[in-house]
Design a protein around this motif. Structure first.
Motif, mmCIF file in Angstrom:
data_model
loop_
_atom_site.group_PDB
_atom_site.id
_atom_site.type_symbol
_atom_site.label_atom_id
_atom_site.label_comp_id
_atom_site.label_asym_id
_atom_site.label_seq_id
_atom_site.Cartn_x
_atom_site.Cartn_y
_atom_site.Cartn_z
ATOM 1 N N ALA A 319 0.812 -1.216 0.000
ATOM 2 C CA ALA A 319 0.000 0.000 0.000
ATOM 3 C C ALA A 319 0.847 1.268 0.000
ATOM 4 O O ALA A 319 0.307 2.372 -0.170
ATOM 5 C CB ALA A 319 -0.926 0.000 1.213
ATOM 6 N N GLY A 320 2.146 1.125 0.226
ATOM 7 C CA GLY A 320 3.028 2.290 0.234
ATOM 8 C C GLY A 320 3.194 2.940 1.587
ATOM 9 O O GLY A 320 3.741 4.043 1.689
ATOM 10 N N VAL A 321 2.760 2.273 2.655
ATOM 11 C CA VAL A 321 2.944 2.815 3.999
ATOM 12 C C VAL A 321 4.431 2.901 4.331
ATOM 13 O O VAL A 321 4.884 3.835 4.995
ATOM 14 C CB VAL A 321 2.196 1.940 5.041
ATOM 15 C CG1 VAL A 321 2.492 2.404 6.464
ATOM 16 C CG2 VAL A 321 0.698 1.971 4.766
ATOM 17 N N ALA A 322 5.200 1.915 3.860
ATOM 18 C CA ALA A 322 6.653 1.914 4.040
ATOM 19 C C ALA A 322 7.267 1.033 2.962
ATOM 20 O O ALA A 322 6.576 0.210 2.352
ATOM 21 C CB ALA A 322 7.029 1.396 5.426
ATOM 22 N N ARG A 323 8.562 1.206 2.731
ATOM 23 C CA ARG A 323 9.255 0.341 1.769
ATOM 24 C C ARG A 323 9.641 -0.985 2.405
ATOM 25 O O ARG A 323 9.862 -1.973 1.701
ATOM 26 C CB ARG A 323 10.509 1.042 1.240
ATOM 27 C CG ARG A 323 10.228 2.166 0.243
ATOM 28 C CD ARG A 323 11.524 2.774 -0.286
ATOM 29 N NE ARG A 323 12.525 1.768 -0.537
ATOM 30 C CZ ARG A 323 13.768 1.790 -0.052
ATOM 31 N NH1 ARG A 323 14.151 2.791 0.732
ATOM 32 N NH2 ARG A 323 14.622 0.833 -0.345
ATOM 33 N N GLU A 324 9.762 -0.989 3.715
ATOM 34 C CA GLU A 324 10.204 -2.174 4.442
ATOM 35 C C GLU A 324 9.501 -2.160 5.798
ATOM 36 O O GLU A 324 9.372 -1.107 6.421
ATOM 37 C CB GLU A 324 11.727 -2.130 4.614
ATOM 38 C CG GLU A 324 12.341 -3.331 5.293
ATOM 39 C CD GLU A 324 13.864 -3.221 5.374
ATOM 40 O OE1 GLU A 324 14.500 -4.185 5.832
ATOM 41 O OE2 GLU A 324 14.422 -2.166 4.978
ATOM 42 N N MET A 325 9.046 -3.321 6.254
ATOM 43 C CA MET A 325 8.323 -3.327 7.521
ATOM 44 C C MET A 325 8.479 -4.652 8.249
ATOM 45 O O MET A 325 8.363 -5.729 7.658
ATOM 46 C CB MET A 325 6.830 -3.052 7.307
ATOM 47 C CG MET A 325 6.053 -2.907 8.623
ATOM 48 S SD MET A 325 4.298 -2.529 8.382
ATOM 49 C CE MET A 325 4.410 -0.906 7.619
ATOM 50 N N LEU A 326 8.720 -4.539 9.555
ATOM 51 C CA LEU A 326 8.724 -5.671 10.470
ATOM 52 C C LEU A 326 7.575 -5.491 11.450
ATOM 53 O O LEU A 326 7.429 -4.416 12.037
ATOM 54 C CB LEU A 326 10.055 -5.742 11.221
ATOM 55 C CG LEU A 326 10.219 -6.870 12.237
ATOM 56 C CD1 LEU A 326 10.387 -8.202 11.526
ATOM 57 C CD2 LEU A 326 11.408 -6.593 13.150
ATOM 58 N N VAL A 327 6.753 -6.541 11.599
ATOM 59 C CA VAL A 327 5.627 -6.513 12.532
ATOM 60 C C VAL A 327 5.830 -7.615 13.559
ATOM 61 O O VAL A 327 6.095 -8.768 13.196
ATOM 62 C CB VAL A 327 4.282 -6.725 11.804
ATOM 63 C CG1 VAL A 327 3.130 -6.761 12.808
ATOM 64 C CG2 VAL A 327 4.051 -5.630 10.769
ATOM 65 N N GLN A 328 5.716 -7.262 14.842
ATOM 66 C CA GLN A 328 5.786 -8.269 15.906
ATOM 67 C C GLN A 328 4.485 -8.260 16.701
ATOM 68 O O GLN A 328 3.953 -7.184 17.017
ATOM 69 C CB GLN A 328 6.940 -8.000 16.870
ATOM 70 C CG GLN A 328 7.106 -9.080 17.944
ATOM 71 C CD GLN A 328 7.653 -8.559 19.267
ATOM 72 O OE1 GLN A 328 7.131 -7.617 19.834
ATOM 73 N NE2 GLN A 328 8.724 -9.178 19.743
ATOM 74 N N VAL A 329 3.980 -9.452 17.021
ATOM 75 C CA VAL A 329 2.907 -9.596 17.994
ATOM 76 C C VAL A 329 3.361 -10.590 19.060
ATOM 77 O O VAL A 329 4.262 -11.400 18.822
ATOM 78 C CB VAL A 329 1.579 -10.081 17.363
ATOM 79 C CG1 VAL A 329 1.068 -9.083 16.348
ATOM 80 C CG2 VAL A 329 1.746 -11.458 16.734
ATOM 81 N N SER A 330 2.749 -10.512 20.247
ATOM 82 C CA SER A 330 3.064 -11.482 21.295
ATOM 83 C C SER A 330 1.777 -11.908 21.985
ATOM 84 O O SER A 330 0.775 -11.173 21.985
ATOM 85 C CB SER A 330 4.041 -10.894 22.318
ATOM 86 O OG SER A 330 3.427 -9.835 23.037
ATOM 87 N N TYR A 331 1.811 -13.120 22.557
ATOM 88 C CA TYR A 331 0.620 -13.702 23.170
ATOM 89 C C TYR A 331 0.963 -14.323 24.514
ATOM 90 O O TYR A 331 2.112 -14.687 24.782
ATOM 91 C CB TYR A 331 0.027 -14.798 22.277
ATOM 92 C CG TYR A 331 -0.576 -14.288 20.992
ATOM 93 C CD1 TYR A 331 -1.931 -13.986 20.906
ATOM 94 C CD2 TYR A 331 0.220 -14.122 19.853
ATOM 95 C CE1 TYR A 331 -2.487 -13.522 19.726
ATOM 96 C CE2 TYR A 331 -0.339 -13.654 18.672
ATOM 97 C CZ TYR A 331 -1.684 -13.358 18.614
ATOM 98 O OH TYR A 331 -2.232 -12.901 17.453
ATOM 99 N N ALA A 332 -0.085 -14.459 25.362
ATOM 100 C CA ALA A 332 -0.016 -15.263 26.575
ATOM 101 C C ALA A 332 -0.869 -16.503 26.348
ATOM 102 O O ALA A 332 -1.954 -16.420 25.752
ATOM 103 C CB ALA A 332 -0.538 -14.482 27.780
ATOM 104 N N ILE A 333 -0.415 -17.671 26.769
ATOM 105 C CA ILE A 333 -1.145 -18.900 26.536
ATOM 106 C C ILE A 333 -2.542 -18.818 27.160
ATOM 107 O O ILE A 333 -2.716 -18.361 28.292
ATOM 108 C CB ILE A 333 -0.374 -20.127 27.074
ATOM 109 C CG1 ILE A 333 -1.070 -21.433 26.666
ATOM 110 C CG2 ILE A 333 -0.177 -20.046 28.583
ATOM 111 C CD1 ILE A 333 -0.240 -22.673 26.921
ATOM 112 N N GLY A 334 -3.529 -19.221 26.383
ATOM 113 C CA GLY A 334 -4.902 -19.233 26.851
ATOM 114 C C GLY A 334 -5.613 -17.906 26.728
ATOM 115 O O GLY A 334 -6.814 -17.822 26.987
ATOM 116 N N VAL A 335 -4.911 -16.840 26.317
ATOM 117 C CA VAL A 335 -5.498 -15.508 26.182
ATOM 118 C C VAL A 335 -5.654 -15.195 24.694
ATOM 119 O O VAL A 335 -4.725 -15.375 23.913
ATOM 120 C CB VAL A 335 -4.617 -14.436 26.858
ATOM 121 C CG1 VAL A 335 -5.234 -13.045 26.693
ATOM 122 C CG2 VAL A 335 -4.421 -14.772 28.328
#
Length: 439
Positions: A319-335
Motif C-alpha cells: 500500500a506504500g505505507v513503508a518500503r520495508e516493515m517488520l511486525v511483531q505480535v506477542s501472546y499469553a497462553i490461553g489468552v
C-alpha cells in the motif's frame, strides 16, 4: 554492504522431516478440520520417528502417508539408504494434554486462547515483486528449478547402460549474497553457492588414488558446467528484467565446494522438524520469534500469528505505507488477544507516518485473536504440505483441489482449498484510505 540468505531443497533431511509433519497435519485436517495437532519428525538412515500430540476425530494411515511422501520427494532407491518402500517407521503420537486443551478451546471459536505464549514476526520489503528479500527469493528459486530439472530428467544427465539419466539426487542447498547500497537497495548479485547431491556417475579407470582424484575432478567439472549453462540460465529466464540486470561478470560462483556429494539426505545427516525456520521465513532479514511452523495446527500461534504478521506487513508495504516493515505480535497462553503489537519500518515509512501510528492502525484494522486469524486466512484447511519446502512466505496464493485417501477410507476425500492466503494483497486499498495515501 553484503547480505546472505540460504535455502535447502525438499530432499534436505530437515525438510523431509518438515514435510512429513505437515503431510500428517493435512491428513488430519482433511478428515476433521477441528483437529489439534503438534507432530515432530526425526529421520535418519532407514528410519523415521514421529511423535507428538493429537486431538482429532480422524484416523490417519501414518505409515502409508509417510512412505508415499518420501517416494514423491525422490527417495525411491535403496542406494540412498533411505527409501519409502523399505524404511522403518515408529509412531509415538498420543493425545493432547487436557490442561493445554482447556486453555485453548472455548465455547466461541473466536475467543479461543492462544496455544502458547511467545512472540511472532512478519516482514515485507519492496525489493522483489513478492515483497521478499532478494537473497532468499533467489535461493529458493535456484532449488525449485534444480528440483524441476531432476524430475524432468532431460538435462544435467549422463549415460548409464545406454540410457540418458539425471545424476541429480534429492538433497541440495543454495546460498545467495547480494551487494546492497547505503539506501538498502540491491546493487548486484555478489556470490551464489550451489551444493547438490549427485550420483557417482564417473568411475575411476583403475584403483589408484590418482585415478580416483581425476574421476572426481571430471565429475565436479561436469556439475559446475551444468550449473553455469543449464541451471542458472533457467533461473534467470524466470526473473524480471530489473533482477536479471543485477547479474554481471564479477559474480562469484561456488558449486559443490566441498567436493563430491554422493551420500546425502537423512542417511548422511539426521533430519528433525523445525530446524530450518530461517529458511522458512525471511532468510535472516527482519526477525524470528523462535517457534517452528511445520506439524502445528493453526491454534498454535507460532504458526498462525506468524502468517498473520506476514499478511499485515505485505499489505502495508504494497500500500506504500513503508518500503520495508517488520511486525511483531506477542501472546499469553490461553489468552485470545495479543499482549503487544510492535512495528519497525527501518526509517522507510511514508512522510508523516510514524511506526507507533502504524502499530495503532494494525490493532484497529486487523483482528489478531487466534480464532479470527484462522477464519480470515482460512487456516483450518489441509494446506500445509505445500508450505514445508521452499519457504512459507513469498509464495503464490491459489485455489487447488486436493484428494486424500487410504485403505481405511470408504471413498477418497476431495477438498478444494486456498493455498498461501497470507500472501494475498487484498487489504491494500483499505490501508491506503486509512493512512490517506494516494490510490
Amino acid at each position: 554492504m553484503l547480505f546472505t540468505s540460504e535455502s535447502v531443497s525438499e530432499g534436505h533431511p530437515d525438510k523431509v522431516s518438515d514435510q512429513i509433519s505437515d503431510a500428517l497435519l493435512d491428513e488430519f485436517l482433511a478428515r476433521d478440520p477441528q483437529s489439534h495437532v503438534a507432530v515432530e519428525t526425526l529421520c535418519t538412515t532407514g528410519q523415521v520417528v514421529v511423535a507428538g500430540e493429537v486431538r482429532s476425530g480422524a484416523y490417519v494411515d501414518i505409515q502409508n502417508t509417510i512412505r508415499e511422501l518420501i517416494k514423491e520427494i525422490g527417495y525411491d532407491r535403496g542406494a540412498y539408504r533411505f527409501d519409502g518402500d523399505s524404511l522403518g517407521i515408529l509412531s509415538a503420537i498420543h493425545e493432547q494434554s487436557q490442561d493445554i486443551n482447556r486453555g485453548v478451546s472455548r465455547g466461541s471459536a473466536l475467543e479461543q486462547g492462544a496455544g502458547d505464549q511467545g512472540m511472532m514476526f512478519g516482514y515485507a520489503v519492496d525489493e522483489t515483486e513478492n515483497y521478499m528479500p532478494l537473497t532468499l527469493d533467489l535461493s529458493h528459486l535456484i532449488l525449485r528449478e534444480l528440483a524441476e530439472i531432476r524430475r524432468e530428467g532431460k538435462e544435467m544427465t549422463y549415460y548409464r547402460k545406454g540410457k540418458l539419466k539425471t545424476y541429480l539426487r534429492p538433497d541440495a542447498k543454495s546460498q545467495v549474497t547480494v551487494e546492497y547500497g547505503d539506501d538498502r537497495t540491491p546493487k548486484r548479485i555478489h556470490t551464489i553457492v550451489v551444493s547438490t547431491q549427485h550420483d557417482d556417475f564417473i568411475q575411476p579407470l583403475d584403483e589408484t588414488v590418482q585415478a580416483a582424484v581425476r574421476a572426481d575432478e571430471e565429475m565436479l567439472a561436469k556439475i559446475r558446467k551444468d550449473v553455469e549453462e543449464v541451471l542458472l540460465p533457467r533461473v534467470m529466464a524466470k526473473l524480471p528484467e530489473k533482477i536479471r540486470n543485477l547479474f554481471d561478470d564479477k559474480l562469484i560462483l561456488h558449486v559443490n565446494p566441498t567436493g563430491k556429494f554422493v551420500l546425502g539426505g537423512p542417511h548422511a545427516d539426521t533430519g528433525v522438524t523445525g530446524r530450518k525456520i530461517i529458511v522458512d521465513t525471511y532468510g535472516g532479514r527482519g526477525a524470528h520469534g523462535g517457534g517452528a511452523f511445520s506439524g502445528k495446527d493453526p491454534s498454535k500461534v507460532d504458526r498462525s500469528a506468524a502468517y498473520a504478521c506476514r499478511y499485515i506487513a505485505k499489505n502495508m508495504v504494497a500500500a506504500g505505507v513503508a518500503r520495508e516493515m517488520l511486525v511483531q505480535v506477542s501472546y499469553a497462553i490461553g489468552v485470545a488477544r495479543p499482549v503487544s503489537v510492535f512495528v519497525d519500518t527501518f526509517g522507510t515509512a511514508a512522510p508523516g507516518i510514524t511506526d507507533s501510528e502504524i502499530a495503532e492502525k494494525i490493532t484497529e484494522m486487523f483482528d489478531l485473536r487466534p480464532g479470527a486469524i484462522e477464519e480470515t486466512l482460512k487456516l483450518r484447511q489441509p494446506i500445509y504440505r505445500e508450505t514445508a519446502s521452499y519457504g512459507h512466505m513469498g509464495r503464490e496464493p491459489k485455489t487447488v483441489t486436493k484428494t486424500f485417501g487410504s485403505r481405511y477410507d470408504e471413498q477418497p476425500i476431495v477438498r478444494e482449498v486456498e493455498l498461501f492466503t497470507w500472501e494475498k494483497t487484498d487489504r491494500v486499498e483499505e490501508i491506503k484510505k486509512s493512512f490517506g495515501l494516494k490510490k
